[in-house]
Each structure stands twice: as structure tokens, then as C-alpha cells.
Design a protein around this motif. Structure first.
Motif, PDB file in Angstrom:
ATOM      1  N   LYS A   2       0.849  -1.195   0.000  1.00 51.41           N
ATOM      2  CA  LYS A   2       0.000   0.000   0.000  1.00 51.41           C
ATOM      3  C   LYS A   2       0.884   1.244   0.000  1.00 51.41           C
ATOM      4  CE  LYS A   2      -3.373  -2.315   2.905  1.00 51.41           C
ATOM      5  NZ  LYS A   2      -3.974  -2.325   4.234  1.00 51.41           N
ATOM      6  N   LEU A   3       0.291   2.375  -0.340  1.00 46.50           N
ATOM      7  CA  LEU A   3       1.041   3.629  -0.329  1.00 46.50           C
ATOM      8  C   LEU A   3       1.588   3.914   1.067  1.00 46.50           C
ATOM      9  CD1 LEU A   3       2.083   6.137  -1.759  1.00 46.50           C
ATOM     10  CD2 LEU A   3      -0.140   7.214  -1.329  1.00 46.50           C
ATOM     11  N   SER A   4       0.796   3.656   2.095  1.00 46.90           N
ATOM     12  CA  SER A   4       1.273   3.886   3.465  1.00 46.90           C
ATOM     13  C   SER A   4       2.463   2.992   3.801  1.00 46.90           C
ATOM     14  CB  SER A   4       0.141   3.673   4.470  1.00 46.90           C
ATOM     15  OG  SER A   4      -0.343   2.347   4.399  1.00 46.90           O
ATOM     16  N   GLU A   5       2.478   1.768   3.284  1.00 46.51           N
ATOM     17  CA  GLU A   5       3.614   0.869   3.496  1.00 46.51           C
ATOM     18  C   GLU A   5       4.839   1.375   2.745  1.00 46.51           C
ATOM     19  OE1 GLU A   5       1.204  -3.310   4.196  1.00 46.51           O
ATOM     20  OE2 GLU A   5       1.705  -2.715   2.154  1.00 46.51           O
ATOM     21  N   PHE A   6       4.630   1.911   1.548  1.00 48.36           N
ATOM     22  CA  PHE A   6       5.720   2.512   0.788  1.00 48.36           C
ATOM     23  C   PHE A   6       6.334   3.661   1.587  1.00 48.36           C
ATOM     24  CE2 PHE A   6       6.989   6.084  -1.896  1.00 48.36           C
ATOM     25  CZ  PHE A   6       8.016   5.513  -2.644  1.00 48.36           C
ATOM     26  N   GLN A   7       5.478   4.526   2.109  1.00 49.45           N
ATOM     27  CA  GLN A   7       5.959   5.681   2.864  1.00 49.45           C
ATOM     28  C   GLN A   7       6.718   5.243   4.111  1.00 49.45           C
ATOM     29  OE1 GLN A   7       2.071   7.419   3.128  1.00 49.45           O
ATOM     30  NE2 GLN A   7       2.467   8.862   1.449  1.00 49.45           N
ATOM     31  N   PRO A  16      13.027  10.116   7.664  1.00 52.59           N
ATOM     32  CA  PRO A  16      11.927  10.917   7.131  1.00 52.59           C
ATOM     33  C   PRO A  16      12.381  12.107   6.281  1.00 52.59           C
ATOM     34  CG  PRO A  16      12.000  11.029   9.534  1.00 52.59           C
ATOM     35  CD  PRO A  16      13.041  10.056   9.112  1.00 52.59           C
ATOM     36  N   GLY A  17      13.436  12.784   6.669  1.00 57.01           N
ATOM     37  CA  GLY A  17      13.892  13.956   5.908  1.00 57.01           C
ATOM     38  C   GLY A  17      14.520  13.579   4.584  1.00 57.01           C
ATOM     39  N   TYR A  18      15.532  12.710   4.630  1.00 55.87           N
ATOM     40  CA  TYR A  18      16.213  12.323   3.404  1.00 55.87           C
ATOM     41  C   TYR A  18      15.296  11.489   2.517  1.00 55.87           C
ATOM     42  CZ  TYR A  18      19.888  10.666   0.290  1.00 55.87           C
ATOM     43  OH  TYR A  18      20.647  10.374  -0.822  1.00 55.87           O
ATOM     44  N   GLY A  19      14.409  10.721   3.129  1.00 55.60           N
ATOM     45  CA  GLY A  19      13.450   9.942   2.346  1.00 55.60           C
ATOM     46  C   GLY A  19      12.589  10.830   1.464  1.00 55.60           C
ATOM     47  N   GLY A  20      12.176  11.973   1.990  1.00 57.00           N
ATOM     48  CA  GLY A  20      11.395  12.921   1.194  1.00 57.00           C
ATOM     49  C   GLY A  20      12.179  13.475   0.020  1.00 57.00           C
ATOM     50  N   ARG A  47       4.758  -0.773  -4.828  1.00 57.92           N
ATOM     51  CA  ARG A  47       5.795  -1.826  -4.730  1.00 57.92           C
ATOM     52  C   ARG A  47       6.815  -1.681  -5.855  1.00 57.92           C
ATOM     53  NH1 ARG A  47       8.113  -4.814  -0.930  1.00 57.92           N
ATOM     54  NH2 ARG A  47       8.976  -6.704  -1.770  1.00 57.92           N
ATOM     55  N   GLU A  48       6.348  -1.394  -7.055  1.00 65.17           N
ATOM     56  CA  GLU A  48       7.248  -1.215  -8.196  1.00 65.17           C
ATOM     57  C   GLU A  48       8.148   0.004  -7.979  1.00 65.17           C
ATOM     58  OE1 GLU A  48       6.992  -0.608 -13.041  1.00 65.17           O
ATOM     59  OE2 GLU A  48       5.202  -1.237 -11.943  1.00 65.17           O
ATOM     60  N   VAL A  49       7.580   1.065  -7.434  1.00 65.54           N
ATOM     61  CA  VAL A  49       8.354   2.273  -7.155  1.00 65.54           C
ATOM     62  C   VAL A  49       9.381   1.982  -6.058  1.00 65.54           C
ATOM     63  CG1 VAL A  49       8.248   4.674  -6.384  1.00 65.54           C
ATOM     64  CG2 VAL A  49       6.475   3.778  -7.904  1.00 65.54           C
ATOM     65  N   TRP A  50       8.967   1.271  -5.017  1.00 66.69           N
ATOM     66  CA  TRP A  50       9.880   0.915  -3.928  1.00 66.69           C
ATOM     67  C   TRP A  50      11.065   0.118  -4.457  1.00 66.69           C
ATOM     68  CZ3 TRP A  50      12.123   1.856   0.317  1.00 66.69           C
ATOM     69  CH2 TRP A  50      12.782   0.864   1.044  1.00 66.69           C
ATOM     70  N   LEU A  51      10.806  -0.876  -5.266  1.00 67.86           N
ATOM     71  CA  LEU A  51      11.890  -1.703  -5.802  1.00 67.86           C
ATOM     72  C   LEU A  51      12.813  -0.893  -6.710  1.00 67.86           C
ATOM     73  CD1 LEU A  51       9.996  -5.060  -6.394  1.00 67.86           C
ATOM     74  CD2 LEU A  51      11.610  -4.489  -4.550  1.00 67.86           C
ATOM     75  N   ALA A  52      12.258   0.039  -7.477  1.00 70.62           N
ATOM     76  CA  ALA A  52      13.087   0.905  -8.318  1.00 70.62           C
ATOM     77  C   ALA A  52      13.970   1.806  -7.455  1.00 70.62           C
ATOM     78  CB  ALA A  52      12.208   1.743  -9.244  1.00 70.62           C
ATOM     79  N   LEU A  53      13.420   2.337  -6.369  1.00 67.53           N
ATOM     80  CA  LEU A  53      14.223   3.146  -5.438  1.00 67.53           C
ATOM     81  C   LEU A  53      15.341   2.308  -4.831  1.00 67.53           C
ATOM     82  CD1 LEU A  53      11.762   5.305  -3.307  1.00 67.53           C
ATOM     83  CD2 LEU A  53      13.587   6.129  -4.779  1.00 67.53           C
ATOM     84  N   CYS A  54      15.010   1.100  -4.425  1.00 63.91           N
ATOM     85  CA  CYS A  54      16.014   0.205  -3.833  1.00 63.91           C
ATOM     86  C   CYS A  54      17.144  -0.063  -4.815  1.00 63.91           C
ATOM     87  CB  CYS A  54      15.371  -1.115  -3.413  1.00 63.91           C
ATOM     88  SG  CYS A  54      14.270  -0.982  -1.997  1.00 63.91           S
ATOM     89  N   GLU A  55      16.793  -0.339  -6.038  1.00 61.40           N
ATOM     90  CA  GLU A  55      17.799  -0.621  -7.060  1.00 61.40           C
ATOM     91  C   GLU A  55      18.691   0.597  -7.293  1.00 61.40           C
ATOM     92  OE1 GLU A  55      19.939  -2.902  -9.613  1.00 61.40           O
ATOM     93  OE2 GLU A  55      18.295  -3.604  -8.370  1.00 61.40           O
TER      94      GLU A  55
END
Length: 81
Positions: A2-7, A16-20, A47-55
């Protein structure tokens, strides 16, 4: 995811600061040269966005799966880089 899980995953991994900053400024070529924020607004699944950020940021594989979901008994303190 979910979006909340992504956040929560972003805040846990980057703080929280650098994540933004990461979500709003890092251009992800794998998502059409958009930022995470732009990709989410365009309807890309969190989930796709999270994995792209991780990569893009070299998050270790063991911290990519299940991210953003609370673990019983574990605090929500951000990970140290």
C-alpha cells in the motif's frame, strides 16, 4: 504494498527527511525517467516504485522484501546508512 507501506519503508530505510528528498528528487530511469513521487502520481504501483528506489540507491536485497510492514515487537526507528 500500500502507499502507506511505501511511505513507511522509505522513512525506515532513508529517514523521514532524506526519504522525502529521495522520493521527490531522484530520477528513476526504470520508471520512465520520473521521480518516485511522479511515478506514484501517474499510477505506478507503490511496490514497483519501492523496488526501483532500492535498485537505484543500492539498498541490500534483504531489506527490500516486506519493507513497510510492521514487525511485531520491533521499533520503527530509521536504519542508519
Amino acid at each position: 504494498m500500500k502507499l502507506s507501506e511505501f511511505q513507511a519503508a522509505v522513512a525506515d530505510e532513508f529517514g523521514p527527511g532524506y526519504g522525502g528528498v529521495i522520493v521527490g528528487d531522484l530520477v528513476l530511469t526504470s520508471l520512465g525517467s520520473r521521480t518516485a513521487r511522479e511515478a506514484l502520481a501517474a499510477g505506478v504501483r507503490p511496490r514497483e516504485v519501492w523496488l526501483a528506489l532500492c535498485e537505484a540507491t543500492d539498498v541490500p536485497e534483504e531489506r527490500r522484501h516486506g519493507a513497510g510492514r510492521p514487525v511485531p515487537g520491533e521499533s520503527r526507528a530509521p536504519r542508519q546508512p
